[in-house]
Design an enzyme around this catalytic site. Sequence first.
Site, mmCIF file in Angstrom:
data_model
loop_
_atom_site.group_PDB
_atom_site.id
_atom_site.type_symbol
_atom_site.label_atom_id
_atom_site.label_comp_id
_atom_site.label_asym_id
_atom_site.label_seq_id
_atom_site.Cartn_x
_atom_site.Cartn_y
_atom_site.Cartn_z
ATOM 1 C CB SER A 134 17.092 14.492 2.301
ATOM 2 O OG SER A 134 18.176 13.834 2.576
ATOM 3 N NE ARG B 263 -3.745 -2.525 0.209
ATOM 4 C CZ ARG B 263 -3.505 -3.566 -0.413
ATOM 5 N NH1 ARG B 263 -2.331 -3.955 -0.706
ATOM 6 N NH2 ARG B 263 -4.462 -4.446 -0.194
ATOM 7 C CD GLU C 227 -2.603 0.693 -4.277
ATOM 8 O OE1 GLU C 227 -2.525 -0.396 -4.645
ATOM 9 O OE2 GLU C 227 -3.500 1.299 -3.833
#
Lengths: 146, 146, 146, 146, 146, 146, 146, 146, 146, 146
Positions: free
Chosen positions: E113, E87, E90
């Site tokens: 960063s 997830r 995703e």
Amino acid sequence: MNKLEMTEKIMVAKAEKQLTWEKMGKALGCSHVWLTSVCLGMNSAPKDTAFSLTEYLGLEDDVAHALMVYPTKVWDQAVPTDPLIYRLYEVVGVYGETLKEVIQEKFGDGIMSAIDFSMDVDKIEDPKGDRVLLTLNGKFLPYKSW
Amino acid sequence: MNKLEMTEKIMVAKAEKQLTWEKMGKALGCSHVWLTSVCLGMNSAPKDTAFSLTEYLGLEDDVAHALMVYPTKVWDQAVPTDPLIYRLYEVVGVYGETLKEVIQEKFGDGIMSAIDFSMDVDKIEDPKGDRVLLTLNGKFLPYKSW
Amino acid sequence: MNKLEMTEKIMVAKAEKQLTWEKMGKALGCSHVWLTSVCLGMNSAPKDTAFSLTEYLGLEDDVAHALMVYPTKVWDQAVPTDPLIYRLYEVVGVYGETLKEVIQEKFGDGIMSAIDFSMDVDKIEDPKGDRVLLTLNGKFLPYKSW
Amino acid sequence: MNKLEMTEKIMVAKAEKQLTWEKMGKALGCSHVWLTSVCLGMNSAPKDTAFSLTEYLGLEDDVAHALMVYPTKVWDQAVPTDPLIYRLYEVVGVYGETLKEVIQEKFGDGIMSAIDFSMDVDKIEDPKGDRVLLTLNGKFLPYKSW
Amino acid sequence: MNKLEMTEKIMVAKAEKQLTWEKMGKALGCSHVWLTSVCLGMNSAPKDTAFSLTEYLGLEDDVAHALMVYPTKVWDQAVPTDPLIYRLYEVVGVYGETLKEVIQEKFGDGIMSAIDFSMDVDKIEDPKGDRVLLTLNGKFLPYKSW
Amino acid sequence: MNKLEMTEKIMVAKAEKQLTWEKMGKALGCSHVWLTSVCLGMNSAPKDTAFSLTEYLGLEDDVAHALMVYPTKVWDQAVPTDPLIYRLYEVVGVYGETLKEVIQEKFGDGIMSAIDFSMDVDKIEDPKGDRVLLTLNGKFLPYKSW
Amino acid sequence: MNKLEMTEKIMVAKAEKQLTWEKMGKALGCSHVWLTSVCLGMNSAPKDTAFSLTEYLGLEDDVAHALMVYPTKVWDQAVPTDPLIYRLYEVVGVYGETLKEVIQEKFGDGIMSAIDFSMDVDKIEDPKGDRVLLTLNGKFLPYKSW
Amino acid sequence: MNKLEMTEKIMVAKAEKQLTWEKMGKALGCSHVWLTSVCLGMNSAPKDTAFSLTEYLGLEDDVAHALMVYPTKVWDQAVPTDPLIYRLYEVVGVYGETLKEVIQEKFGDGIMSAIDFSMDVDKIEDPKGDRVLLTLNGKFLPYKSW
Amino acid sequence: MNKLEMTEKIMVAKAEKQLTWEKMGKALGCSHVWLTSVCLGMNSAPKDTAFSLTEYLGLEDDVAHALMVYPTKVWDQAVPTDPLIYRLYEVVGVYGETLKEVIQEKFGDGIMSAIDFSMDVDKIEDPKGDRVLLTLNGKFLPYKSW
Amino acid sequence: MNKLEMTEKIMVAKAEKQLTWEKMGKALGCSHVWLTSVCLGMNSAPKDTAFSLTEYLGLEDDVAHALMVYPTKVWDQAVPTDPLIYRLYEVVGVYGETLKEVIQEKFGDGIMSAIDFSMDVDKIEDPKGDRVLLTLNGKFLPYKSW
């Protein structure tokens, strides 16, 4: 005994006897390039060669039997990483289409066999830097129409 | 004019004049294998060769300029699919470790250059089936310690 | 003894003697970057360096022999994951075409050798944050026409 | 105007005026390596540089605006094929772990930035073959504990 | 002792003492998210934290030394399979371009960063289903022109 | 009108009106991060928002209809190359296991939803360098046993 | 005890007692499909179920503890090879877009949860060949706008 | 007319007539899931259905012919990215081995056909959130011994 | 006993008794190709065959039980490397579309089953070189409309 | 005219004349499987066949010339997705090692040629469901020792 153990045994014996692949090939009357591929487990040896080699190196019969086994040829990575092997891969990438053009112009539609095939390596001494001469010799196989 | 259009123009002219790569190489005094790679856009031509070729084929100057451009060498697939090219890839896979063993035994730790490099293709006639003879000739480059 | 065991032995000795790569390079009269690559198994050492190093670290001859073996250079992943190494990969991705443009403008069609090659790492102290200075030095190899 | 069209326009103007990246960098008072990366669309230019460049090359304002756009940095293949770029990739593969060892020994746990970063290319003339000198200069960023 | 053995030892001690990451972070005065990453071997601990932790857990000094080693950060698969981790992957895929737009609009051309970086996890109780609050905090690094 | 053309139209209108995502979000009373993802085609807009946006930007109804289409979410490369997006991917790689440990300790076996989910971006001004604050807020979904 | 050893123990006990997944599910009052996934290590069991199962199978408490551990869900290959599993993968490939069309037409923009999810397998006897009936039941999760 | 153009025509007609897949399936007396897959080009329609559909939608015969063409089923990515489709892929990854266990226990060694196969989608209304019910129905094919 | 150990035991017994697959198939009254696949662990044997085989080879009952286990069929590489297996893969690549055309012209939209399937290998002696005759026989499965 | 346009022309003519591959093969006195592969651009035709075919179909000479061109054989995906072609790929995966065992037992160390090769497809009518009979016939090529 599998091919990995076979290679190990041969490498140790070769080092102890301070042999080179070239000396071994000459002693057995065969190409040292082919012999190397057999000892690395990428080709099988005929019975005679297998026993001549183990006798020559002072190794037991198990090694001869392992040499005679038909290998499953596997390599790990689609793109090889070792620089010496990568350069050969690069030659196939850069010159593959060129070789297709030139071979098919000379021979017709077909391929160069990698099975009915031999290979040699020579050293050409040169003051500007020695050169490696690689010779590949494969039977031309025309595509069949049927 | 980009390399793709250049190749197209050369191919058409070559077909119309019923030339072969070999004839073209002889006419220009260079290797026909190298010349093919130049015309397929995988090498750049020196100015002289570029203009000799376009004059020989009756092509405009744009093609000569495209021949002189330093190419970006790209190939599409990590594992080639065309059978002629795959067999070469297979040779690298099957014999890569063998060639490393044999070359480094003869020359020391290093590689065969794919840049300071030449290649030739010959046809060996054989009643059992003609054979392709491929010759690769590359400078040996020793690894540096520093 | 294989390269992995060799690296392990050297790492333990280095830690026990509280050495740094830099001190070891200075003591042996060679680049500490190159020496590190040798100890990690990515380069082979000439006989002298190999035995000087094992003597210096108080290690047995087996380690020296392992240092002299020509390595097969393998890395695991096409895209490295460790952030320090990834940043170097990113530099090749972002600036690869730029370096091709600039190098080939200055030198002609060819490449920078990764074999006839050396490398150095320096620390530039800076109040706004120290900087890493990486220097790569490789022979230019022009493409050959033949 | 997108980055591809921008690069095309600049390349044509550069060729017509017979400029080099080096001359262009000097004229604009910036690194020619950085300038090349900007013109290839891998970095954005500050407004001043963008307009100085289009004025210098005699190009319209659209090109300047395209130079100022923040690029999305994309490269096509996990393993590059062009030999010049592959050699750099190979250096990362062969020496990546070495550089990690050496940099982290000198600086502590952290990385060399590829963002707060500059790069230079020099030619070292050498009778045995000219050498390429590549200099990478990146800020050291220590890992934070929190 | 390598990082894997280190993690194992810590996990066993944590389970036996029925601790949570949160309690351990509070006891040591540091973020429990960062501490977890250190114990899983993805970050190194400063000497103080390393010894405080082993003392707190009643573990030997070897564990503290392993905690101080700079890790090589490796993950196995380009696309993670575990649903919790997928997830997050995703989110990067779906919202990556969006975050690039928004961050670069607010900060200019540059990146967030992942080194000068911290992260936190909170639980927001909600009658319709509790929510996970993830906070990422990274220094903005502007691209340098040079 | 497909999503690509829709994005193009919006980008042009946004540039001409010199708007920012933040201003647009405020004007429409929704999150500017979510709005950006809608305009880049990675989320669909409810009818109201879609028409408010096209009215605000002075765009035709076709754009509103395209905004309402449920998108197929596709991204090109398993490992993103743009440095800003790669850093987020790296965070998932480096901290994925850590987040799994911490979230599941706090919530039980389950995941953070990437669907019942929102996200925010803030700028924290800091004399040592401004910082990006990314907030992810997702519903916890427990695994079901049945 | 890790999940692999746990699975092994359960498989041996199940074979010795000549049980089926279906009988075990009925005995424990839960879905036999879910129970199988728990025993293969792809789901965690609540404490009650874990101890009921080990009692039922006559296994020690270690197995129950292993059943309760939250698993990391990993599968080996992007494209599965076993024909039974491949056919399911093929269904996703062939009918994925179809299901997206149909589900989103019925429910709006969103997804079927694979977390708040259950699954069943039935056998439909049929003289022309029995049929497998697979039922997937997942909560619809609408995309959130925010 | 190829399948892409066919899909486009059908989608436009369906939108203009404000139809749903469900209404269309009922009107033609077939499953709306199957009909959707036919219209998306992933299955061929028998002649009757093809012409009934084009008549129903007021489309020309070319569309009917395209509906009857046997498709080549291709999907782009080994791991799908769209969240709705990925969840289905995840179900195969997480529950593939489970389904193999359960199906082969009930039916013997063999597979569920994805060819002699049908599928349905239902909506289960639920105050805690509606649920998607997916039903897959495939013939069991036993492995043959011969 | 797992499938790997089972294969090992059978291979040793087969070698000691100097049997061939063909002789074993005849003795057991089944196809030697199918029998080979069973012994290599890629198919399960019915109880009768399993015990006939272990009796014939003088092996213990554990081997028979292992032969009866339903295998998980896994192969390592998307593109096989062994030349004998690669040639088969190449046939699928080169002739896949051709076979689709021809089979679907003769049978309608559907596939050749790889489950309700048998295979045979014959040797055709030929003075110009013996030929391998491979026969694949699979049930045609028409796509279902529903 | 390239191979894609050639295939298109042939397909249209074949459809208009309501021919089948089988009828076309008979009319031209060659295998309809081979002829299909030629028309799909995966094999070249000898001059006679090429012109007989274009005459038979009433197509211009350009098509005949395109039929004679030696093709570059390329396929898109390492793992094919179309179910008919995937089943053939699956046969190679499941039975590849089996075929290697059986062929090499009968013929010695070597391969079945995919170049000196022919193939046929037959329909076996069967009340329980028709069967596809695929026959592959390739020359055995023994590995050479040299």
